[in-house]
Scaffold this motif. Structure first.
Motif, PDB file in Angstrom:
ATOM      1  N   ILE A 144       0.881  -1.177   0.000  1.00  0.00           N
ATOM      2  CA  ILE A 144       0.000   0.000   0.000  1.00  0.00           C
ATOM      3  C   ILE A 144       0.916   1.223   0.000  1.00  0.00           C
ATOM      4  O   ILE A 144       1.767   1.363   0.878  1.00  0.00           O
ATOM      5  CB  ILE A 144      -0.898   0.041   1.257  1.00  0.00           C
ATOM      6  N   THR A 145       0.759   2.074  -1.005  1.00  0.00           N
ATOM      7  CA  THR A 145       1.624   3.253  -1.114  1.00  0.00           C
ATOM      8  C   THR A 145       0.790   4.529  -1.039  1.00  0.00           C
ATOM      9  O   THR A 145      -0.233   4.645  -1.714  1.00  0.00           O
ATOM     10  CB  THR A 145       2.396   3.232  -2.456  1.00  0.00           C
ATOM     11  N   TYR A 146       1.238   5.451  -0.211  1.00  0.00           N
ATOM     12  CA  TYR A 146       0.632   6.782  -0.148  1.00  0.00           C
ATOM     13  C   TYR A 146       1.605   7.756  -0.781  1.00  0.00           C
ATOM     14  O   TYR A 146       2.757   7.844  -0.355  1.00  0.00           O
ATOM     15  CB  TYR A 146       0.398   7.206   1.307  1.00  0.00           C
ATOM     16  N   HIS A 147       1.137   8.482  -1.796  1.00  0.00           N
ATOM     17  CA  HIS A 147       2.013   9.448  -2.479  1.00  0.00           C
ATOM     18  C   HIS A 147       1.454  10.855  -2.250  1.00  0.00           C
ATOM     19  O   HIS A 147       0.316  11.146  -2.595  1.00  0.00           O
ATOM     20  CB  HIS A 147       2.064   9.129  -3.980  1.00  0.00           C
ATOM     21  N   PHE A 148       2.287  11.687  -1.619  1.00  0.00           N
ATOM     22  CA  PHE A 148       1.884  13.067  -1.334  1.00  0.00           C
ATOM     23  C   PHE A 148       2.742  13.995  -2.211  1.00  0.00           C
ATOM     24  O   PHE A 148       3.934  14.157  -1.944  1.00  0.00           O
ATOM     25  CB  PHE A 148       2.125  13.399   0.145  1.00  0.00           C
ATOM     26  N   PRO A 149       2.169  14.597  -3.268  1.00  0.00           N
ATOM     27  CA  PRO A 149       2.952  15.496  -4.118  1.00  0.00           C
ATOM     28  C   PRO A 149       3.435  16.717  -3.332  1.00  0.00           C
ATOM     29  O   PRO A 149       2.901  17.023  -2.263  1.00  0.00           O
ATOM     30  CB  PRO A 149       1.957  15.915  -5.213  1.00  0.00           C
ATOM     31  N   ALA A 150       4.429  17.419  -3.891  1.00  0.00           N
ATOM     32  CA  ALA A 150       5.080  18.521  -3.160  1.00  0.00           C
ATOM     33  C   ALA A 150       4.125  19.669  -2.843  1.00  0.00           C
ATOM     34  O   ALA A 150       4.049  20.123  -1.715  1.00  0.00           O
ATOM     35  CB  ALA A 150       6.277  19.031  -3.942  1.00  0.00           C
ATOM     36  N   ASN A 151       3.418  20.159  -3.850  1.00  0.00           N
ATOM     37  CA  ASN A 151       2.618  21.371  -3.622  1.00  0.00           C
ATOM     38  C   ASN A 151       1.151  21.149  -3.947  1.00  0.00           C
ATOM     39  O   ASN A 151       0.526  21.948  -4.633  1.00  0.00           O
ATOM     40  CB  ASN A 151       3.175  22.529  -4.456  1.00  0.00           C
ATOM     41  N   SER A 152       0.632  20.030  -3.472  1.00  0.00           N
ATOM     42  CA  SER A 152      -0.770  19.731  -3.738  1.00  0.00           C
ATOM     43  C   SER A 152      -1.401  19.219  -2.458  1.00  0.00           C
ATOM     44  O   SER A 152      -0.775  18.483  -1.707  1.00  0.00           O
ATOM     45  CB  SER A 152      -0.857  18.654  -4.824  1.00  0.00           C
ATOM     46  N   PRO A 153      -2.650  19.609  -2.199  1.00  0.00           N
ATOM     47  CA  PRO A 153      -3.314  19.130  -0.977  1.00  0.00           C
ATOM     48  C   PRO A 153      -3.913  17.728  -1.142  1.00  0.00           C
ATOM     49  O   PRO A 153      -4.629  17.251  -0.283  1.00  0.00           O
ATOM     50  CB  PRO A 153      -4.425  20.171  -0.765  1.00  0.00           C
ATOM     51  N   THR A 154      -3.616  17.069  -2.274  1.00  0.00           N
ATOM     52  CA  THR A 154      -4.180  15.735  -2.524  1.00  0.00           C
ATOM     53  C   THR A 154      -3.174  14.640  -2.158  1.00  0.00           C
ATOM     54  O   THR A 154      -2.011  14.913  -1.868  1.00  0.00           O
ATOM     55  CB  THR A 154      -4.544  15.568  -4.011  1.00  0.00           C
ATOM     56  N   ALA A 155      -3.654  13.410  -2.169  1.00  0.00           N
ATOM     57  CA  ALA A 155      -2.774  12.246  -1.992  1.00  0.00           C
ATOM     58  C   ALA A 155      -3.289  11.134  -2.890  1.00  0.00           C
ATOM     59  O   ALA A 155      -4.493  11.041  -3.144  1.00  0.00           O
ATOM     60  CB  ALA A 155      -2.781  11.782  -0.541  1.00  0.00           C
ATOM     61  N   GLU A 156      -2.377  10.299  -3.357  1.00  0.00           N
ATOM     62  CA  GLU A 156      -2.791   9.137  -4.148  1.00  0.00           C
ATOM     63  C   GLU A 156      -2.464   7.873  -3.352  1.00  0.00           C
ATOM     64  O   GLU A 156      -1.361   7.733  -2.831  1.00  0.00           O
ATOM     65  CB  GLU A 156      -2.048   9.108  -5.492  1.00  0.00           C
ATOM     66  N   ILE A 157      -3.448   6.998  -3.234  1.00  0.00           N
ATOM     67  CA  ILE A 157      -3.224   5.697  -2.602  1.00  0.00           C
ATOM     68  C   ILE A 157      -3.138   4.662  -3.717  1.00  0.00           C
ATOM     69  O   ILE A 157      -4.022   4.603  -4.588  1.00  0.00           O
ATOM     70  CB  ILE A 157      -4.382   5.324  -1.650  1.00  0.00           C
ATOM     71  N   VAL A 158      -2.075   3.878  -3.704  1.00  0.00           N
ATOM     72  CA  VAL A 158      -1.911   2.822  -4.714  1.00  0.00           C
ATOM     73  C   VAL A 158      -1.805   1.482  -3.994  1.00  0.00           C
ATOM     74  O   VAL A 158      -1.011   1.338  -3.061  1.00  0.00           O
ATOM     75  CB  VAL A 158      -0.638   3.046  -5.566  1.00  0.00           C
ATOM     76  N   VAL A 159      -2.614   0.526  -4.433  1.00  0.00           N
ATOM     77  CA  VAL A 159      -2.578  -0.816  -3.843  1.00  0.00           C
ATOM     78  C   VAL A 159      -2.027  -1.780  -4.886  1.00  0.00           C
ATOM     79  O   VAL A 159      -2.517  -1.846  -6.010  1.00  0.00           O
ATOM     80  CB  VAL A 159      -3.994  -1.246  -3.390  1.00  0.00           C
ATOM     81  N   SER A 160      -0.964  -2.508  -4.496  1.00  0.00           N
ATOM     82  CA  SER A 160      -0.342  -3.484  -5.404  1.00  0.00           C
ATOM     83  C   SER A 160      -0.519  -4.881  -4.813  1.00  0.00           C
ATOM     84  O   SER A 160       0.072  -5.200  -3.779  1.00  0.00           O
ATOM     85  CB  SER A 160       1.148  -3.180  -5.572  1.00  0.00           C
ATOM     86  N   LEU A 161      -1.348  -5.685  -5.474  1.00  0.00           N
ATOM     87  CA  LEU A 161      -1.603  -7.059  -5.042  1.00  0.00           C
ATOM     88  C   LEU A 161      -1.031  -8.012  -6.070  1.00  0.00           C
ATOM     89  O   LEU A 161      -1.086  -7.745  -7.269  1.00  0.00           O
ATOM     90  CB  LEU A 161      -3.110  -7.306  -4.897  1.00  0.00           C
ATOM     91  N   GLU A 162      -0.500  -9.115  -5.598  1.00  0.00           N
ATOM     92  CA  GLU A 162       0.142 -10.079  -6.491  1.00  0.00           C
ATOM     93  C   GLU A 162      -0.829 -10.549  -7.572  1.00  0.00           C
ATOM     94  O   GLU A 162      -1.967 -10.912  -7.301  1.00  0.00           O
ATOM     95  CB  GLU A 162       0.587 -11.298  -5.660  1.00  0.00           C
ATOM     96  N   GLY A 163      -0.346 -10.487  -8.812  1.00  0.00           N
ATOM     97  CA  GLY A 163      -1.142 -11.008  -9.922  1.00  0.00           C
ATOM     98  C   GLY A 163      -2.282 -10.107 -10.367  1.00  0.00           C
ATOM     99  O   GLY A 163      -3.095 -10.482 -11.208  1.00  0.00           O
ATOM    100  N   LYS A 164      -2.358  -8.909  -9.797  1.00  0.00           N
ATOM    101  CA  LYS A 164      -3.438  -7.991 -10.195  1.00  0.00           C
ATOM    102  C   LYS A 164      -2.839  -6.654 -10.592  1.00  0.00           C
ATOM    103  O   LYS A 164      -1.762  -6.293 -10.148  1.00  0.00           O
ATOM    104  CB  LYS A 164      -4.420  -7.769  -9.035  1.00  0.00           C
ATOM    105  N   GLU A 165      -3.599  -5.933 -11.426  1.00  0.00           N
ATOM    106  CA  GLU A 165      -3.152  -4.581 -11.772  1.00  0.00           C
ATOM    107  C   GLU A 165      -3.272  -3.672 -10.555  1.00  0.00           C
ATOM    108  O   GLU A 165      -4.162  -3.845  -9.730  1.00  0.00           O
ATOM    109  CB  GLU A 165      -4.035  -4.032 -12.902  1.00  0.00           C
ATOM    110  N   ASP A 166      -2.365  -2.701 -10.462  1.00  0.00           N
ATOM    111  CA  ASP A 166      -2.448  -1.741  -9.361  1.00  0.00           C
ATOM    112  C   ASP A 166      -3.796  -1.023  -9.390  1.00  0.00           C
ATOM    113  O   ASP A 166      -4.311  -0.709 -10.468  1.00  0.00           O
ATOM    114  CB  ASP A 166      -1.342  -0.679  -9.493  1.00  0.00           C
ATOM    115  N   SER A 167      -4.364  -0.776  -8.211  1.00  0.00           N
ATOM    116  CA  SER A 167      -5.569   0.070  -8.169  1.00  0.00           C
ATOM    117  C   SER A 167      -5.228   1.346  -7.416  1.00  0.00           C
ATOM    118  O   SER A 167      -4.421   1.333  -6.483  1.00  0.00           O
ATOM    119  CB  SER A 167      -6.740  -0.666  -7.532  1.00  0.00           C
ATOM    120  N   LYS A 168      -5.843   2.433  -7.857  1.00  0.00           N
ATOM    121  CA  LYS A 168      -5.474   3.755  -7.317  1.00  0.00           C
ATOM    122  C   LYS A 168      -6.696   4.528  -6.872  1.00  0.00           C
ATOM    123  O   LYS A 168      -7.783   4.356  -7.417  1.00  0.00           O
ATOM    124  CB  LYS A 168      -4.748   4.576  -8.407  1.00  0.00           C
ATOM    125  N   PHE A 169      -6.470   5.377  -5.885  1.00  0.00           N
ATOM    126  CA  PHE A 169      -7.536   6.255  -5.399  1.00  0.00           C
ATOM    127  C   PHE A 169      -6.904   7.590  -5.027  1.00  0.00           C
ATOM    128  O   PHE A 169      -5.863   7.619  -4.361  1.00  0.00           O
ATOM    129  CB  PHE A 169      -8.224   5.637  -4.167  1.00  0.00           C
TER     130      PHE A 169
END
Length: 209
Positions: A144-169
């Motif tokens: 599970i990855t949380y990505h916080f860009p430098a100058n944005s109030p948003t965040a992207e959550i990326v879930v990587s499960l074996e054998g499946k495409e990454d899903s993002k929110f």
């Protein structure tokens, strides 16, 4: 040359990752709990930050690690610094996505309520996050990855499960984003004392250069 990977518990983390620019692994630890006198490990945590973050923390130059660890203002500075941040969790003990979603919802809601920032918008955003995790199942080594860009109030959550495409929110509510950062990086109130201790040690060294 620093080694290219760092072992966190039994999980291997690259010492740098590249998003829009290279980020360094500046802190790591585990989320664990003692249950019936046994240490149960849930997941490892790796905190990747733009090395330029030290330029925003110069007032702490020369502070010993143990002292930094106890300074809430220092971790407020880490959270507030306008640099890119990535928090990567690797699952040790398998867990249903619904359970993890409820953990986030509870932790974020309680913190927001304490700060008097829990309104309808925050509630709606948390419901979407819970829904995103609902159908997933995290086996060992899921990421599970949380990505916080430098100058944005948003965040992207990326879930990587074996054998499946990454899903993002994408989390768009600034208060929720800020509180997720605090959940993982917020000094004594953060979820993993070992990660906070590791960050304090790294920053103490980096700031003494």
């Amino acid at each position: 040359m620093a080694s290219e990977t760092v072992m966190v518990d039994e999980i291997s983390y690259p010492s740098t990752i590249t998003t829009t620019k290279p980020l360094s692994l500046l802190g790591h630890g585990i989320k664990d709990m003692e249950i019936h006198f046994l240490q149960v490990k849930f997941y490892t945590i790796g905190v990747y930050l733009d090395p330029e973050i030290v330029n925003h923390l110069t007032q702490w130059k020369g502070t010993p690690p143990k002292e930094l660890e106890e300074k809430e203002e220092f971790f407020d500075g880490v959270i507030a610094a306008p640099v890119e941040k990535v928090i990567r969790l690797v699952v040790i003990k398998e867990i249903k996505g619904a359970q993890y979603g409820v953990q986030i919802e509870t932790a974020v809601r309680d913190r927001l309520a304490a700060d008097d920032k829990y309104e309808d918008e925050e509630e709606a955003e948390l419901e979407k996050i819970v829904e995103f995790f609902q159908s997933k199942y995290f086996k060992k080594n899921s990421v599970i990855t949380y990505h916080f860009p430098a100058n944005s109030p948003t965040a992207e959550i990326v879930v990587s499960l074996e054998g499946k495409e990454d899903s993002k929110f994408v989390v768009e509510n600034a208060n929720v984003v800020e509180t997720i950062k605090k959940w993982y990086l917020g000094g004594s109130s953060a979820i993993s004392p070992s990660t906070i201790s590791s960050l304090a040690t790294t920053f103490s060294q980096e700031l003494s250069k």
